[in-house]
Design a protein around this motif. Structure first.
Motif, short mmCIF file in Angstrom:
data_model
loop_
_atom_site.label_atom_id
_atom_site.label_comp_id
_atom_site.label_asym_id
_atom_site.label_seq_id
_atom_site.Cartn_x
_atom_site.Cartn_y
_atom_site.Cartn_z
N UNK A 9 0.80 -1.23 0.00
CA UNK A 9 0.00 0.00 0.00
C UNK A 9 0.83 1.28 0.00
N UNK A 10 2.16 1.16 -0.15
CA UNK A 10 3.05 2.32 -0.06
C UNK A 10 3.71 2.58 -1.41
N UNK A 11 3.72 3.84 -1.83
CA UNK A 11 4.41 4.25 -3.05
C UNK A 11 5.52 5.23 -2.69
N UNK A 12 6.72 4.99 -3.22
CA UNK A 12 7.85 5.90 -3.03
C UNK A 12 8.08 6.65 -4.34
N UNK A 13 7.93 7.97 -4.27
CA UNK A 13 8.14 8.84 -5.43
C UNK A 13 9.46 9.57 -5.24
N UNK A 42 -5.35 5.40 -7.30
CA UNK A 42 -5.00 3.98 -7.20
C UNK A 42 -5.54 3.41 -5.88
N UNK A 43 -6.53 2.52 -5.92
CA UNK A 43 -7.11 1.99 -4.68
C UNK A 43 -6.15 1.12 -3.87
N UNK A 44 -5.07 0.68 -4.51
CA UNK A 44 -4.10 -0.19 -3.82
C UNK A 44 -3.11 0.61 -2.98
N UNK A 45 -3.03 1.92 -3.20
CA UNK A 45 -2.05 2.76 -2.51
C UNK A 45 -2.74 3.56 -1.40
N UNK A 46 -2.13 3.52 -0.20
CA UNK A 46 -2.66 4.25 0.96
C UNK A 46 -1.80 5.44 1.36
N UNK A 47 -0.48 5.32 1.17
CA UNK A 47 0.45 6.35 1.64
C UNK A 47 1.54 6.55 0.59
N UNK A 48 1.99 7.80 0.44
CA UNK A 48 3.06 8.14 -0.49
C UNK A 48 4.25 8.69 0.28
N UNK A 92 -3.14 17.51 -4.60
CA UNK A 92 -4.08 16.69 -5.37
C UNK A 92 -4.31 15.35 -4.68
N UNK A 93 -3.27 14.86 -4.02
CA UNK A 93 -3.34 13.55 -3.39
C UNK A 93 -4.05 13.65 -2.04
N UNK A 94 -5.15 12.94 -1.92
CA UNK A 94 -5.92 12.96 -0.67
C UNK A 94 -5.32 12.03 0.38
N UNK A 95 -4.34 11.24 -0.03
CA UNK A 95 -3.70 10.30 0.89
C UNK A 95 -2.49 10.97 1.56
N UNK A 96 -2.07 10.47 2.72
CA UNK A 96 -0.92 11.08 3.40
C UNK A 96 0.34 11.03 2.54
N UNK A 97 1.09 12.13 2.55
CA UNK A 97 2.37 12.21 1.84
C UNK A 97 3.46 12.50 2.87
N UNK A 98 4.39 11.58 3.00
CA UNK A 98 5.51 11.74 3.92
C UNK A 98 6.71 12.25 3.14
N UNK A 190 9.51 4.67 5.71
CA UNK A 190 8.70 3.52 5.30
C UNK A 190 8.00 2.87 6.49
N UNK A 191 8.66 2.87 7.65
CA UNK A 191 8.01 2.34 8.86
C UNK A 191 6.82 3.21 9.24
N UNK A 192 6.99 4.51 9.17
CA UNK A 192 5.89 5.42 9.48
C UNK A 192 4.76 5.25 8.46
N UNK A 193 5.13 5.08 7.19
CA UNK A 193 4.13 4.86 6.14
C UNK A 193 3.35 3.58 6.39
N UNK A 194 4.06 2.54 6.84
CA UNK A 194 3.40 1.26 7.12
C UNK A 194 2.43 1.39 8.29
N UNK A 195 2.81 2.18 9.30
CA UNK A 195 1.90 2.42 10.43
C UNK A 195 0.62 3.10 9.94
#
Length: 256
Positions: A9-13, A42-48, A92-98, A190-195
């Motif tokens: 569920x995590x994407x690294x840009x 993308x419904x499979x991605x939760x955090x960027x 634009x991204x409604x999901x959390x961006x770290x 990535x650990x924070x993104x996984x949380x």
């Protein structure tokens, strides 16, 4: 010039112009908008997680060589369209961006960092607002955001000198969440993104928007927004779903 790696569920840009200190050229800004739009959908991605290639720079901001060679490019500092304004592209991204700040974040790069929801900084990170030294005024929000984040006196010190502050100072001033050794930057992000990703993406997006919508208003108006939106949301929450999540919270607490 821009890479995307997906892992569950995590994407690294990654801003990938290390030879140019990941400067935000017109093409890179357009690519960032395209990628963030796609990840939002993308419904499979939760955090960027957003970072820069190499250790020198997160991004040095607008590509000054490009600005110096094309008079029309100067308007980029004030563009509001998400295909040219990288701050809007992140929004634009409604999901959390770290933001994983690996090196310097300068001027427009500083503005891009401030567009993220959480900032983890490498010990190599440094921040500077050099708008005044370049002779261009900020148009992506920095003049208003920075003072609200670190206080008006510190903001004026940074913006009216163009001086750099190091990662430790940024942490002490509340500009970043934490500072870690360079080797631990991506593992920590990535650990924070996984949380975050362990929470349903619909809940993440709703809560992020609730915080952001109220933050830009007065405190009382923010409370009104919270009451209105949370009341509508909570009416649809069932006792069964609360019980299921309570059990999951207890199980997670035993492992932390």
């Amino acid at each position: 010039m821009l890479t995307v790696e997906k892992s569950g569920p995590i994407a690294v840009v990654t801003l990938n112009r290390p030879e140019a200190m990941n400067a935000l050229s017109k093409a890179l800004r357009a690519a960032l908008h395209t990628v963030m739009f796609e990840l939002d959908a993308d419904p499979a991605i939760s955090v960027v997680v957003l970072t820069g290639a190499g250790e020198r720079a997160f991004t040095a901001g607008l590509d000054l060589k490009e600005l110096g060679s094309d008079p029309k490019a100067m308007s980029a500092a004030n563009d509001q369209g998400a295909d040219s304004n990288p701050v809007r592209a992140i929004e634009v991204c409604r999901k959390p961006v770290i933001g994983a700040i690996n090196g310097v974040a300068i001027t427009g790069g500083f503005e891009l960092a401030l567009a993220c929801d959480v900032l983890i900084a490498s010990e190599n990170a440094r921040f500077a607002d050099t708008h005044a030294r370049v002779g261009i005024m900020p148009g992506w929000g920095l003049s208003q955001k920075l003072s609200r984040l670190i206080g008006i006196y510190r903001a004026k010190e940074l913006s009216l000198t163009g001086n750099f502050i190091d990662a430790a100072t940024a942490e002490a001033w509340g500009l970043v969440n934490r500072v870690v050794p360079a080797s631990e930057l991506m593992p920590t992000a990535l650990k924070l993104a996984a949380d975050m990703a362990s929470i349903p993406v619909e809940t993440l997006s709703f809560y992020k928007s609730l915080i952001d919508e109220g933050y830009g208003r007065s405190f009382n108006k923010g409370l009104e927004i919270e009451h209105k939106r949370s009341s509508a949301h909570n009416r649809d929450v069932t006792p069964e779903s609360v019980e299921a999540r309570r059990a999951a919270i207890q199980a997670r607490a035993r492992t932390q």
